[in-house]
Scaffold this motif. Structure first.
Motif, PDB file in Angstrom:
ATOM      1  N   LYS A  88       0.803  -1.228   0.000  1.00 56.82           N
ATOM      2  CA  LYS A  88       0.000   0.000   0.000  1.00 56.82           C
ATOM      3  C   LYS A  88       0.831   1.271   0.000  1.00 56.82           C
ATOM      4  O   LYS A  88       0.297   2.355  -0.261  1.00 56.82           O
ATOM      5  CB  LYS A  88      -0.925   0.014   1.229  1.00 56.82           C
ATOM      6  N   TYR A  89       2.116   1.174   0.312  1.00 57.16           N
ATOM      7  CA  TYR A  89       2.953   2.367   0.379  1.00 57.16           C
ATOM      8  C   TYR A  89       4.286   2.117  -0.315  1.00 57.16           C
ATOM      9  O   TYR A  89       4.969   1.139  -0.026  1.00 57.16           O
ATOM     10  CB  TYR A  89       3.215   2.777   1.833  1.00 57.16           C
ATOM     11  N   VAL A  90       4.647   3.010  -1.223  1.00 53.71           N
ATOM     12  CA  VAL A  90       5.960   2.985  -1.855  1.00 53.71           C
ATOM     13  C   VAL A  90       6.584   4.361  -1.653  1.00 53.71           C
ATOM     14  O   VAL A  90       6.075   5.363  -2.148  1.00 53.71           O
ATOM     15  CB  VAL A  90       5.875   2.657  -3.357  1.00 53.71           C
ATOM     16  N   ASN A  91       7.665   4.398  -0.892  1.00 48.90           N
ATOM     17  CA  ASN A  91       8.377   5.649  -0.640  1.00 48.90           C
ATOM     18  C   ASN A  91       9.572   5.730  -1.579  1.00 48.90           C
ATOM     19  O   ASN A  91      10.448   4.864  -1.538  1.00 48.90           O
ATOM     20  CB  ASN A  91       8.859   5.720   0.807  1.00 48.90           C
ATOM     21  N   VAL A  92       9.598   6.727  -2.436  1.00 44.34           N
ATOM     22  CA  VAL A  92      10.737   6.951  -3.323  1.00 44.34           C
ATOM     23  C   VAL A  92      11.681   7.910  -2.609  1.00 44.34           C
ATOM     24  O   VAL A  92      11.336   9.076  -2.374  1.00 44.34           O
ATOM     25  CB  VAL A  92      10.295   7.526  -4.676  1.00 44.34           C
ATOM     26  N   VAL A  93      12.859   7.422  -2.251  1.00 42.59           N
ATOM     27  CA  VAL A  93      13.790   8.197  -1.431  1.00 42.59           C
ATOM     28  C   VAL A  93      14.949   8.663  -2.307  1.00 42.59           C
ATOM     29  O   VAL A  93      15.773   7.861  -2.748  1.00 42.59           O
ATOM     30  CB  VAL A  93      14.316   7.359  -0.246  1.00 42.59           C
ATOM     31  N   VAL A  94      14.999   9.957  -2.566  1.00 49.94           N
ATOM     32  CA  VAL A  94      16.077  10.546  -3.359  1.00 49.94           C
ATOM     33  C   VAL A  94      17.211  10.922  -2.415  1.00 49.94           C
ATOM     34  O   VAL A  94      16.988  11.582  -1.398  1.00 49.94           O
ATOM     35  CB  VAL A  94      15.578  11.779  -4.133  1.00 49.94           C
ATOM     36  N   TYR A  95      18.425  10.491  -2.744  1.00 48.63           N
ATOM     37  CA  TYR A  95      19.584  10.690  -1.877  1.00 48.63           C
ATOM     38  C   TYR A  95      19.764  12.166  -1.547  1.00 48.63           C
ATOM     39  O   TYR A  95      19.874  13.009  -2.444  1.00 48.63           O
ATOM     40  CB  TYR A  95      20.836  10.144  -2.573  1.00 48.63           C
ATOM     41  N   ASP A  96      19.771  12.498  -0.248  1.00 50.54           N
ATOM     42  CA  ASP A  96      19.768  13.909   0.144  1.00 50.54           C
ATOM     43  C   ASP A  96      21.100  14.610  -0.047  1.00 50.54           C
ATOM     44  O   ASP A  96      21.187  15.826   0.079  1.00 50.54           O
ATOM     45  CB  ASP A  96      19.299  14.069   1.590  1.00 50.54           C
TER      46      ASP A  96
END
Length: 386
Positions: free
Chosen positions: A203-211
């Motif tokens: 139900k959840y997909v977090n797209v994490v862009v390298y900070d």
């Protein structure tokens, strides 16, 4: 007896499904879902995609701090985690046990169509999925390969009955994939998966862009998310795919009417009448609604007389029909003509839009209707600021 809610003062950006119960759940989740060092969940851009209603959120942060069931990471085919910055960070955070498990389970590495699954070590997830992608410009380095890779991860998580994944901007680092292509394919992959598996556990997909990267990748995902939201609205004529209406919070009753103790009671009795709105509002005299409780909260009391307790806002049901989406403020007497885009139109056989959505450089989208029969107050929400 009104229900008391704790609503965070930081920016929230979420879509309401129909019904008050789900809103309570979302607000509690938004308040508590803080990930050390990352932006809180409530500051992420969110899309709800496909028949499976999978929520996609974009964040600029640190993948190692994610608390999803699954963290996805790219590696080379031999699974040498020292070759990429994100995989190296993940290895350092997880501990040496993860590298030892990889070597034990996958002594010959993996191919491009495989997923290496290992336990999480010291990470706050249940499993880590490693995938291999070819370098940009080499054989197989196209959007179809990326689409297949993301789909494999989603299907594997679904088979394990997991609810959430955190995925980096795959390939945008040393593999030199174009951020716009990656953003489009990851989001499209999730939507295709959601449509093919409406009963999925994911139900959840977090797209994490390298900070630590520049903003190029993050802006690509943000732009894709904004574009998707606009296309969903234009295609369906509504913001929520659940039906022909959006449940949203009201900004300030009628802009000029603050939602304070007397205001909400009058609106509950009489409805929302745009004839009482101020003439200086951004898009003219209309009923202004928001999908963000933070935006609505800005109008709950005068700027010079803020209070933390016993604030009120309205949850309204708004019928948008076919909206006109614009990024340019302009005062309208009614939604514009579909041909000339003017509200005072002289076109023959003209047809008009049913509402206006203001979606520009400002922080929050606004949804404006110009007929009181298109909107009604469904709930009065009493809340405290925290």
């Amino acid at each position: 007896m009104p229900l008391k809610l704790k609503i965070p003062t930081k920016s929230t950006y979420f879509r309401f499904h129909s019904g008050f119960k789900l809103i309570v759940t979302i607000l509690k989740f938004e308040q508590t879902k803080h990930l050390d060092g990352n932006k809180p969940f409530c500051e992420r851009k969110k899309l709800t995609l496909g028949k499976g209603r999978v929520n996609v959120c974009v964040i600029q942060g640190d993948l190692t701090r994610e608390q999803s069931d699954v963290i996805v990471c790219t590696a080379n085919k031999p699974l040498d985690l020292s070759k990429g910055q994100v995989s190296k960070n993940l290895l350092e955070a997880a501990g040496v046990s993860m590298a030892a498990e990889l070597q034990s389970l996958y002594p010959h590495g993996i191919d491009y169509d495989e997923v290496a699954v290992v336990s999480s070590g010291n990470l706050a997830c249940r499993n880590v999925y490693f995938v291999a992608l070819p370098e940009a410009g080499t054989s197989g380095s196209d959007d179809k390969t990326l689409h297949k890779t993301v789909t494999m991860c989603l299907e594997r998580a679904d088979r394990s009955n997991f609810r959430s994944l955190s995925i980096p901007a795959l390939g945008t680092g040393r593999l030199k994939y174009h951020p716009a292509m990656v953003a489009a394919e990851i989001i499209q992959s999730v939507e295709d998966f959601s449509n093919s598996k409406p009963g999925t556990s994911v139900k959840y997909v977090n797209v994490v862009v390298y900070d630590k990267d520049d903003d190029t990748s993050f802006k690509a995902f943000e732009g894709e998310a904004r574009s998707r939201a606009g296309r969903q609205i234009n295609h369906n004529g509504v913001v929520s795919s659940a039906g022909a209406a959006i449940s949203s919070t009201i900004l300030a009753g009628l802009r000029s009417l603050s939602i304070m103790r007397d205001g909400v009671d009058k609106i509950a009795e009489q409805g929302l009448d745009c004839r009482l709105a101020g003439h200086t509002a951004m898009f003219g005299q209309g009923v202004y609604c928001a999908e963000s409780s933070t935006k609505s909260d800005q109008y709950a009391d005068p700027k010079g007389m803020r209070s933390l307790t016993d604030r009120k806002m309205l949850l309204v049901r708004t019928c948008l029909g076919e909206p006109f989406v614009t990024s340019s403020p302009k005062s309208y007497a009614r939604p514009p003509c579909k041909s000339c885009l003017e509200d005072k139109c002289r076109c023959s056989n003209n047809q008009f839009y049913d509402s206006i959505i203001g979606d520009g450089s400002w922080n929050f989208r606004e949804f404006i209707v110009y007929n009181m029969t298109d909107v009604y107050p469904e709930y009065i929400v009493t809340y405290d600021r925290v």
